[in-house]
Design a protein around this motif. Structure first.
Motif, PDB file in Angstrom:
ATOM      1  N   GLY A   1      -6.420  -4.172  -5.475  1.00  0.00           N
ATOM      2  CA  GLY A   1      -6.097  -2.766  -5.645  1.00  0.00           C
ATOM      3  C   GLY A   1      -6.454  -2.143  -6.978  1.00  0.00           C
ATOM      4  O   GLY A   1      -6.413  -0.918  -7.123  1.00  0.00           O
ATOM      5  N   LEU A   2      -6.827  -2.945  -7.943  1.00  0.00           N
ATOM      6  CA  LEU A   2      -6.951  -2.420  -9.301  1.00  0.00           C
ATOM      7  C   LEU A   2      -8.048  -1.369  -9.458  1.00  0.00           C
ATOM      8  O   LEU A   2      -7.856  -0.366 -10.135  1.00  0.00           O
ATOM      9  N   PHE A   3      -9.188  -1.593  -8.827  1.00  0.00           N
ATOM     10  CA  PHE A   3     -10.331  -0.719  -9.105  1.00  0.00           C
ATOM     11  C   PHE A   3     -10.600   0.339  -8.030  1.00  0.00           C
ATOM     12  O   PHE A   3     -11.608   1.017  -8.088  1.00  0.00           O
ATOM     13  N   VAL A   4      -9.703   0.479  -7.054  1.00  0.00           N
ATOM     14  CA  VAL A   4      -9.940   1.528  -6.055  1.00  0.00           C
ATOM     15  C   VAL A   4      -9.712   2.895  -6.703  1.00  0.00           C
ATOM     16  O   VAL A   4      -8.913   3.032  -7.627  1.00  0.00           O
ATOM     17  N   ARG A   5     -10.452   3.906  -6.195  1.00  0.00           N
ATOM     18  CA  ARG A   5     -10.209   5.258  -6.699  1.00  0.00           C
ATOM     19  C   ARG A   5      -8.911   5.781  -6.083  1.00  0.00           C
ATOM     20  O   ARG A   5      -8.551   5.412  -4.975  1.00  0.00           O
ATOM     21  N   ASN A   6      -8.251   6.651  -6.802  1.00  0.00           N
ATOM     22  CA  ASN A   6      -7.026   7.274  -6.315  1.00  0.00           C
ATOM     23  C   ASN A   6      -5.977   6.242  -5.872  1.00  0.00           C
ATOM     24  O   ASN A   6      -5.455   6.304  -4.760  1.00  0.00           O
ATOM     25  N   PRO A   7      -5.648   5.266  -6.708  1.00  0.00           N
ATOM     26  CA  PRO A   7      -4.747   4.187  -6.292  1.00  0.00           C
ATOM     27  C   PRO A   7      -3.296   4.659  -6.225  1.00  0.00           C
ATOM     28  O   PRO A   7      -2.928   5.673  -6.818  1.00  0.00           O
ATOM     29  N   TRP A   8      -2.466   3.871  -5.511  1.00  0.00           N
ATOM     30  CA  TRP A   8      -1.043   4.216  -5.392  1.00  0.00           C
ATOM     31  C   TRP A   8      -0.375   4.302  -6.756  1.00  0.00           C
ATOM     32  O   TRP A   8       0.534   5.102  -6.981  1.00  0.00           O
ATOM     33  N   PHE A   9      -0.844   3.481  -7.724  1.00  0.00           N
ATOM     34  CA  PHE A   9      -0.121   3.393  -8.999  1.00  0.00           C
ATOM     35  C   PHE A   9      -0.398   4.570  -9.925  1.00  0.00           C
ATOM     36  O   PHE A   9       0.159   4.633 -11.024  1.00  0.00           O
ATOM     37  N   LYS A  10      -1.226   5.526  -9.466  1.00  0.00           N
ATOM     38  CA  LYS A  10      -1.440   6.713 -10.305  1.00  0.00           C
ATOM     39  C   LYS A  10      -0.131   7.494 -10.456  1.00  0.00           C
ATOM     40  O   LYS A  10       0.047   8.243 -11.413  1.00  0.00           O
ATOM     41  N   ASP A  11       0.781   7.306  -9.490  1.00  0.00           N
ATOM     42  CA  ASP A  11       2.090   7.975  -9.587  1.00  0.00           C
ATOM     43  C   ASP A  11       3.121   7.136 -10.348  1.00  0.00           C
ATOM     44  O   ASP A  11       4.209   7.609 -10.648  1.00  0.00           O
ATOM     45  N   LEU A  12       2.789   5.875 -10.600  1.00  0.00           N
ATOM     46  CA  LEU A  12       3.728   4.986 -11.305  1.00  0.00           C
ATOM     47  C   LEU A  12       3.438   4.958 -12.800  1.00  0.00           C
ATOM     48  O   LEU A  12       4.357   5.039 -13.630  1.00  0.00           O
TER      49      LEU A  12
ATOM     50  N   LEU B   1      -1.513  -4.266 -15.133  1.00  0.00           N
ATOM     51  CA  LEU B   1      -2.617  -3.639 -14.406  1.00  0.00           C
ATOM     52  C   LEU B   1      -2.290  -3.836 -12.925  1.00  0.00           C
ATOM     53  O   LEU B   1      -2.568  -4.909 -12.379  1.00  0.00           O
ATOM     54  N   PRO B   2      -1.667  -2.851 -12.280  1.00  0.00           N
ATOM     55  CA  PRO B   2      -1.209  -3.075 -10.904  1.00  0.00           C
ATOM     56  C   PRO B   2      -2.345  -3.542  -9.999  1.00  0.00           C
ATOM     57  O   PRO B   2      -3.457  -3.006 -10.050  1.00  0.00           O
ATOM     58  N   MET B   3      -2.078  -4.558  -9.197  1.00  0.00           N
ATOM     59  CA  MET B   3      -3.137  -5.195  -8.415  1.00  0.00           C
ATOM     60  C   MET B   3      -2.975  -5.045  -6.916  1.00  0.00           C
ATOM     61  O   MET B   3      -3.915  -5.283  -6.171  1.00  0.00           O
ATOM     62  N   ALA B   4      -1.765  -4.686  -6.474  1.00  0.00           N
ATOM     63  CA  ALA B   4      -1.550  -4.569  -5.028  1.00  0.00           C
ATOM     64  C   ALA B   4      -2.361  -3.392  -4.483  1.00  0.00           C
ATOM     65  O   ALA B   4      -2.628  -2.425  -5.190  1.00  0.00           O
ATOM     66  N   LEU B   5      -2.741  -3.473  -3.209  1.00  0.00           N
ATOM     67  CA  LEU B   5      -3.498  -2.383  -2.579  1.00  0.00           C
ATOM     68  C   LEU B   5      -2.607  -1.179  -2.305  1.00  0.00           C
ATOM     69  O   LEU B   5      -3.069  -0.052  -2.272  1.00  0.00           O
TER      70      LEU B   5
ATOM     71  N   ASP C   1     -21.068  -1.707  -8.326  1.00  0.00           N
ATOM     72  CA  ASP C   1     -19.930  -2.165  -7.524  1.00  0.00           C
ATOM     73  C   ASP C   1     -19.515  -1.080  -6.535  1.00  0.00           C
ATOM     74  O   ASP C   1     -19.232  -1.358  -5.371  1.00  0.00           O
ATOM     75  N   GLU C   2     -19.480   0.173  -7.027  1.00  0.00           N
ATOM     76  CA  GLU C   2     -19.080   1.249  -6.115  1.00  0.00           C
ATOM     77  C   GLU C   2     -20.135   1.465  -5.039  1.00  0.00           C
ATOM     78  O   GLU C   2     -19.808   1.734  -3.886  1.00  0.00           O
ATOM     79  N   ALA C   3     -21.423   1.326  -5.412  1.00  0.00           N
ATOM     80  CA  ALA C   3     -22.502   1.517  -4.436  1.00  0.00           C
ATOM     81  C   ALA C   3     -22.438   0.444  -3.344  1.00  0.00           C
ATOM     82  O   ALA C   3     -22.790   0.688  -2.194  1.00  0.00           O
ATOM     83  N   ALA C   4     -21.950  -0.739  -3.734  1.00  0.00           N
ATOM     84  CA  ALA C   4     -21.858  -1.832  -2.751  1.00  0.00           C
ATOM     85  C   ALA C   4     -20.744  -1.569  -1.741  1.00  0.00           C
ATOM     86  O   ALA C   4     -20.633  -2.255  -0.727  1.00  0.00           O
ATOM     87  N   GLY C   5     -19.904  -0.548  -2.013  1.00  0.00           N
ATOM     88  CA  GLY C   5     -18.828  -0.184  -1.080  1.00  0.00           C
ATOM     89  C   GLY C   5     -17.765  -1.259  -1.007  1.00  0.00           C
ATOM     90  O   GLY C   5     -17.599  -2.060  -1.907  1.00  0.00           O
ATOM     91  N   GLY C   6     -17.039  -1.270   0.093  1.00  0.00           N
ATOM     92  CA  GLY C   6     -16.006  -2.286   0.257  1.00  0.00           C
ATOM     93  C   GLY C   6     -14.841  -2.032  -0.663  1.00  0.00           C
ATOM     94  O   GLY C   6     -14.657  -0.938  -1.193  1.00  0.00           O
ATOM     95  N   SER C   7     -14.080  -3.066  -0.893  1.00  0.00           N
ATOM     96  CA  SER C   7     -12.814  -2.895  -1.591  1.00  0.00           C
ATOM     97  C   SER C   7     -12.926  -3.059  -3.096  1.00  0.00           C
ATOM     98  O   SER C   7     -11.962  -2.887  -3.805  1.00  0.00           O
ATOM     99  N   LEU C   8     -14.114  -3.417  -3.595  1.00  0.00           N
ATOM    100  CA  LEU C   8     -14.257  -3.723  -5.019  1.00  0.00           C
ATOM    101  C   LEU C   8     -13.247  -4.791  -5.402  1.00  0.00           C
ATOM    102  O   LEU C   8     -12.696  -4.774  -6.495  1.00  0.00           O
ATOM    103  N   ALA C   9     -12.999  -5.719  -4.486  1.00  0.00           N
ATOM    104  CA  ALA C   9     -11.916  -6.671  -4.710  1.00  0.00           C
ATOM    105  C   ALA C   9     -12.151  -7.510  -5.956  1.00  0.00           C
ATOM    106  O   ALA C   9     -11.241  -7.730  -6.736  1.00  0.00           O
ATOM    107  N   GLY C  10     -13.374  -7.944  -6.157  1.00  0.00           N
ATOM    108  CA  GLY C  10     -13.622  -8.823  -7.294  1.00  0.00           C
ATOM    109  C   GLY C  10     -12.768 -10.076  -7.139  1.00  0.00           C
ATOM    110  O   GLY C  10     -12.045 -10.226  -6.158  1.00  0.00           O
ATOM    111  N   PRO C  11     -12.833 -10.956  -8.092  1.00  0.00           N
ATOM    112  CA  PRO C  11     -12.078 -12.194  -7.960  1.00  0.00           C
ATOM    113  C   PRO C  11     -10.592 -12.020  -8.245  1.00  0.00           C
ATOM    114  O   PRO C  11      -9.784 -12.841  -7.857  1.00  0.00           O
TER     115      PRO C  11
END
Ligand code: FAD
Length: 365
Positions: free
Chosen positions: A109-120, A53-57, A95-105
């Motif tokens: 990068g895992l839960f952002v929309r349109n992440p870099w790993f969509k191409d990987l 589950l790619p985690m980098a931003l 979580d999305e309504a709270a905005g921010g990075s959805l970083a969680g603990p």
């Protein structure tokens, strides 16, 4: 031939040893306090799910270069204990309504929309609203893998042994103790690889104070999750350091229900209250686990805790001369040690090549 001692037999040390053995020109000894087959919370690797589950931003070579290797193993090497699974990510409306990075603990990068790993990751799609469970505002799915660590770690050992790597038990007080541990009697290693994970914070000569545990509690069950790995962007029945994820291991390895990411917590004993919350959340997020029944229908194999090697500021992969011998560090992988293992090993090999070139050792040079 150059003489190399790898300290550590977790996924980081074993992958480096295998990569260096494949390269040729190296006489390699792996020394470790724990080996595959051992279970101790401070030896992290056996406790991982482990999935990708790619985690980098943004793109990083650790995850980017590891995926093709794991994908190929899943396709062509069944004895490595890796299989494909569909990974489903659910982003909760709150979580999305709270905005921010959805970083969680766990990850930035895992839960952002349109992440870099969509191409990987193959088959990446955003889920239609009709497929979202109640409370979720968006979701994605893609093809990933799940590794049965009880098969993969011994497989790595076997691949190393087939290429002449020698394994020895030893507990080092100082990283320079490795200077006398090559299996070639009387030969001081040209290079020491430090892959000691969490315990790098206690190893003499390293004593990295940026390293601390990120406690991961899991429940392993016999129930299956219909070929899906499910993760949600947050939980709200516990503390901020609790998670919800489900992954089914290859080859009868059971299904891992997680979890927690408790920084600074060294407790290796499963907490029964956390276990109840983990099971409840898993059944809610993936009703297929129990055919729509409650947590009583979960068939528990074991409760377990592993301590992830979290490092403030990220992984440490660099060379350093200690007591006159080159040491290449490879530790501090937190929650992504498997999914970054090959990319990190490739970087370690580059550093080893630089050192060999300087020392003018190794038959490849
Ligand atoms: P370790 O596995 O801890 O190995 C360290 C080695 O160094 C051991 O052999 C130890 O004995 C040796 N050592 C240490 N000190 C000394 C000493 N003084 N002398 C001799 N030997 C020494 N990662 C993923 O990629 N995907 C996942 O899905 C995933 N899920 C996880 C779930 C849980 C619950 C946990 C706990 C972790 C998860 N991880 C996951 C993270 C992953 O497990 C770790 O990043 C990885 O295992 C770290 O491996 P390592 O080889 O660096 O450390």
């Amino acid at each position: 031939m150059s003489t190399i001692v790898v300290v550590g037999a977790g996924v980081s040390g074993l992958t480096c040893a295998l990569q260096l053995a494949k390269q040729g020109g190296n006489t390699i000894t792996v020394v470790a306090k724990h080996m595959p087959g051992d279970y101790d919370a401070e030896y992290t690797s056996p406790f991982a799910g482990a999935n990708v589950l790619p985690m980098a931003l943004e793109y990083n070579r650790w995850e980017g270069e590891t995926w093709p290797v794991l994908k190929k193993l899943a396709e062509t090497v069944p004895e490595a204990g890796i299989h494909f699974q569909t990974s489903i990510l659910y982003r909760r409306a709150k979580d999305e309504a709270a905005g921010g990075s959805l970083a969680g603990p766990l990850s930035e990068g895992l839960f952002v929309r349109n992440p870099w790993f969509k191409d990987l990751m193959p088959d990446y799609v955003d889920l239609p609203a009709s497929e979202l469970p109640e409370g979720m505002s968006s979701g994605s799915s893609f093809t990933s893998v799940c590794i049965n660590t009880a098969i993969y770690l011994p497989w790595l050992v076997g691949q190393c042994r087939a290429r002449g790597v020698v394994f020895k038990r030893a507990v080092l007080k100082h990283i320079s103790d490795a200077a006398s541990l090559s299996h070639i009697t009387g030969r001081k290693p040209d290079i020491i690889i430090n892959a000691t994970g969490l315990l790098s914070c206690r190893l003499g000569g390293v004593m990295d104070k940026k390293v601390m545990p990120a406690r991961g509690q899991v429940v392993v069950v016999r129930n299956e999750a219909a070929g899906n790995m499910v993760s949600t962007s947050g939980t709200d029945d516990g503390n901020d350091d609790e998670l919800c994820y489900i992954m089914q291991r290859a080859a009868g390895g059971g299904t891992v229900l997680g979890g927690t990411y408790m920084k600074g917590n060294w407790d290796g004993v499963p907490d029964p209250n956390i276990a109840t919350r983990i099971m409840k959340r898993a059944v809610e997020a993936c009703p297929a686990l129990t055919g729509g029944k409650g947590i009583e229908a979960l068939d528990v194999i074991r409760h377990a805790v592993g301590l992830r090697p979290y490092r403030e500021g990220g992984v440490r992969i660099e060379k350093e001369k200690i007591d006159g011998t080159w040491v290449v560090h490879n530790y501090g992988h937190g929650g992504w040690g498997y999914q970054g293992s090959w990319g990190c090993a490739f970087r370690v090999q580059e550093l080893v090549d630089e050192i060999k070139s300087e020392l003018k050792v190794g038959s490849k040079l």
